[in-house]
Motif scaffolding. Sequence first.
Motif, PDB file in Angstrom:
ATOM      1  N   PRO A 183       0.671  -1.331  -0.022  1.00  0.00           N
ATOM      2  CA  PRO A 183      -0.037   0.165   0.091  1.00  0.00           C
ATOM      3  C   PRO A 183       0.739   1.574   0.034  1.00  0.00           C
ATOM      4  O   PRO A 183       1.931   1.128   0.508  1.00  0.00           O
ATOM      5  CB  PRO A 183      -0.632  -0.109   1.441  1.00  0.00           C
ATOM      6  N   THR A 184       0.403   2.397  -0.632  1.00  0.00           N
ATOM      7  CA  THR A 184       0.982   3.558  -0.593  1.00  0.00           C
ATOM      8  C   THR A 184       1.215   4.042   0.918  1.00  0.00           C
ATOM      9  O   THR A 184       0.208   3.659   1.857  1.00  0.00           O
ATOM     10  CB  THR A 184       0.298   4.943  -1.466  1.00  0.00           C
ATOM     11  N   SER A 185       2.068   5.022   1.404  1.00  0.00           N
ATOM     12  CA  SER A 185       2.137   5.815   2.615  1.00  0.00           C
ATOM     13  C   SER A 185       0.732   6.051   3.102  1.00  0.00           C
ATOM     14  O   SER A 185       0.367   6.211   4.383  1.00  0.00           O
ATOM     15  CB  SER A 185       3.040   6.866   2.497  1.00  0.00           C
ATOM     16  N   GLU A 186       0.184   6.876   2.114  1.00  0.00           N
ATOM     17  CA  GLU A 186      -1.241   7.476   2.282  1.00  0.00           C
ATOM     18  C   GLU A 186      -2.340   6.487   2.869  1.00  0.00           C
ATOM     19  O   GLU A 186      -2.918   6.628   3.970  1.00  0.00           O
ATOM     20  CB  GLU A 186      -1.564   8.246   1.422  1.00  0.00           C
ATOM     21  N   GLU A 187      -2.201   5.347   1.948  1.00  0.00           N
ATOM     22  CA  GLU A 187      -3.287   4.295   2.305  1.00  0.00           C
ATOM     23  C   GLU A 187      -3.019   3.603   3.569  1.00  0.00           C
ATOM     24  O   GLU A 187      -3.676   3.284   4.556  1.00  0.00           O
ATOM     25  CB  GLU A 187      -3.159   3.255   1.536  1.00  0.00           C
ATOM     26  N   LEU A 188      -1.758   3.311   4.007  1.00  0.00           N
ATOM     27  CA  LEU A 188      -1.276   2.728   5.175  1.00  0.00           C
ATOM     28  C   LEU A 188      -1.496   3.382   6.287  1.00  0.00           C
ATOM     29  O   LEU A 188      -2.180   3.023   7.594  1.00  0.00           O
ATOM     30  CB  LEU A 188       0.140   2.447   5.214  1.00  0.00           C
ATOM     31  N   LEU A 189      -1.350   4.900   6.237  1.00  0.00           N
ATOM     32  CA  LEU A 189      -1.705   5.746   7.363  1.00  0.00           C
ATOM     33  C   LEU A 189      -3.166   5.770   7.649  1.00  0.00           C
ATOM     34  O   LEU A 189      -3.492   5.877   8.610  1.00  0.00           O
ATOM     35  CB  LEU A 189      -1.269   7.176   6.871  1.00  0.00           C
ATOM     36  N   GLY A 190      -3.817   5.672   6.681  1.00  0.00           N
ATOM     37  CA  GLY A 190      -5.443   5.775   6.818  1.00  0.00           C
ATOM     38  C   GLY A 190      -5.884   4.551   7.505  1.00  0.00           C
ATOM     39  O   GLY A 190      -6.701   4.689   8.396  1.00  0.00           O
ATOM     40  N   LEU A 191      -5.039   3.266   7.093  1.00  0.00           N
ATOM     41  CA  LEU A 191      -5.511   2.289   7.827  1.00  0.00           C
ATOM     42  C   LEU A 191      -5.103   2.127   9.383  1.00  0.00           C
ATOM     43  O   LEU A 191      -5.507   1.620  10.246  1.00  0.00           O
ATOM     44  CB  LEU A 191      -5.020   0.840   7.315  1.00  0.00           C
ATOM     45  N   VAL A 192      -3.659   2.745   9.612  1.00  0.00           N
ATOM     46  CA  VAL A 192      -3.247   2.857  10.901  1.00  0.00           C
ATOM     47  C   VAL A 192      -4.284   3.688  11.781  1.00  0.00           C
ATOM     48  O   VAL A 192      -4.542   3.284  12.868  1.00  0.00           O
ATOM     49  CB  VAL A 192      -1.817   3.411  10.875  1.00  0.00           C
ATOM     50  N   GLU A 193      -4.598   4.945  11.185  1.00  0.00           N
ATOM     51  CA  GLU A 193      -5.474   5.786  11.964  1.00  0.00           C
ATOM     52  C   GLU A 193      -6.658   4.992  12.476  1.00  0.00           C
ATOM     53  O   GLU A 193      -7.618   5.203  13.261  1.00  0.00           O
ATOM     54  CB  GLU A 193      -5.872   7.167  11.168  1.00  0.00           C
ATOM     55  N   TYR A 194      -7.327   4.272  11.282  1.00  0.00           N
ATOM     56  CA  TYR A 194      -8.633   3.556  11.593  1.00  0.00           C
ATOM     57  C   TYR A 194      -8.675   2.572  12.677  1.00  0.00           C
ATOM     58  O   TYR A 194      -9.214   2.587  13.538  1.00  0.00           O
ATOM     59  CB  TYR A 194      -8.942   2.724  10.174  1.00  0.00           C
ATOM     60  N   MET A 195      -7.430   1.722  12.624  1.00  0.00           N
ATOM     61  CA  MET A 195      -7.142   0.635  13.672  1.00  0.00           C
ATOM     62  C   MET A 195      -6.931   1.624  15.018  1.00  0.00           C
ATOM     63  O   MET A 195      -7.352   0.780  16.235  1.00  0.00           O
ATOM     64  CB  MET A 195      -6.051  -0.095  13.287  1.00  0.00           C
ATOM     65  N   ARG A 196      -6.231   2.448  14.995  1.00  0.00           N
ATOM     66  CA  ARG A 196      -6.030   3.328  16.343  1.00  0.00           C
ATOM     67  C   ARG A 196      -7.334   3.629  16.935  1.00  0.00           C
ATOM     68  O   ARG A 196      -7.390   3.570  18.054  1.00  0.00           O
ATOM     69  CB  ARG A 196      -5.117   4.333  16.078  1.00  0.00           C
ATOM     70  N   LYS A 197      -8.139   4.306  15.994  1.00  0.00           N
ATOM     71  CA  LYS A 197      -9.538   4.652  16.558  1.00  0.00           C
ATOM     72  C   LYS A 197     -10.233   3.384  17.078  1.00  0.00           C
ATOM     73  O   LYS A 197     -10.782   3.524  18.228  1.00  0.00           O
ATOM     74  CB  LYS A 197     -10.576   5.231  15.644  1.00  0.00           C
ATOM     75  N   VAL A 198     -10.273   2.314  16.572  1.00  0.00           N
ATOM     76  CA  VAL A 198     -10.706   1.237  16.986  1.00  0.00           C
ATOM     77  C   VAL A 198     -10.321   0.912  18.614  1.00  0.00           C
ATOM     78  O   VAL A 198     -11.052   0.645  19.453  1.00  0.00           O
ATOM     79  CB  VAL A 198     -10.748  -0.070  16.028  1.00  0.00           C
ATOM     80  N   ILE A 199      -8.885   0.914  18.756  1.00  0.00           N
ATOM     81  CA  ILE A 199      -8.394   0.714  19.794  1.00  0.00           C
ATOM     82  C   ILE A 199      -8.864   1.745  21.164  1.00  0.00           C
ATOM     83  O   ILE A 199      -9.060   1.254  22.061  1.00  0.00           O
ATOM     84  CB  ILE A 199      -6.620   0.868  19.788  1.00  0.00           C
ATOM     85  N   VAL A 200      -8.651   3.007  20.659  1.00  0.00           N
ATOM     86  CA  VAL A 200      -9.197   3.944  21.410  1.00  0.00           C
ATOM     87  C   VAL A 200     -10.487   3.748  22.008  1.00  0.00           C
ATOM     88  O   VAL A 200     -10.719   3.922  23.256  1.00  0.00           O
ATOM     89  CB  VAL A 200      -8.763   5.453  20.905  1.00  0.00           C
ATOM     90  N   ASP A 201     -11.471   3.721  20.752  1.00  0.00           N
ATOM     91  CA  ASP A 201     -12.764   3.435  21.120  1.00  0.00           C
ATOM     92  C   ASP A 201     -13.255   2.247  22.299  1.00  0.00           C
ATOM     93  O   ASP A 201     -13.871   2.448  23.187  1.00  0.00           O
ATOM     94  CB  ASP A 201     -13.469   3.123  19.933  1.00  0.00           C
TER      95      ASP A 201
END
Length: 124
Positions: free
Chosen positions: A17-35
């Motif tokens: 994945p591109t850096s932008e795509e990977l960053l989006g995925l990381v942010e998505y998973m971090r939000k799941v963890i925080v929630d």
Amino acid sequence: MFDSLPPLPFEKRSTIPTSEELLGLVEYMRKVIVDYGSGAAELGLALDEKGISRVLDALVEEVAGKPWATPGGGDVSEFFLHGLYFELSERRQSIQEKVGGKTVPISDAIWLQLIGEIRRGMRG
């Protein structure tokens, strides 16, 4: 609680994945963890870096065919961590990529790369 997060489409243009795509995925998973962690205080628990690391380790082991067994006994913190593991494992299925014209869950390689990026973010 987590149903408010929509599935995240991931268009595969290459095997990495591109850096932008990977960053989006990381942010998505971090939000799941925080929630998920926001519910810890209600149970008298805390979701700390050590607990998150244990969950990420278990997700890596799952890729190797060794899923984290449901804890026995009455340890609430173990059940809580296992719940996060299960939530992240299930969320993986909602992250899609295109392979040969078909939409499928992300590959093990991308999943492991995503877990690695989450770990790096935890270290600062």
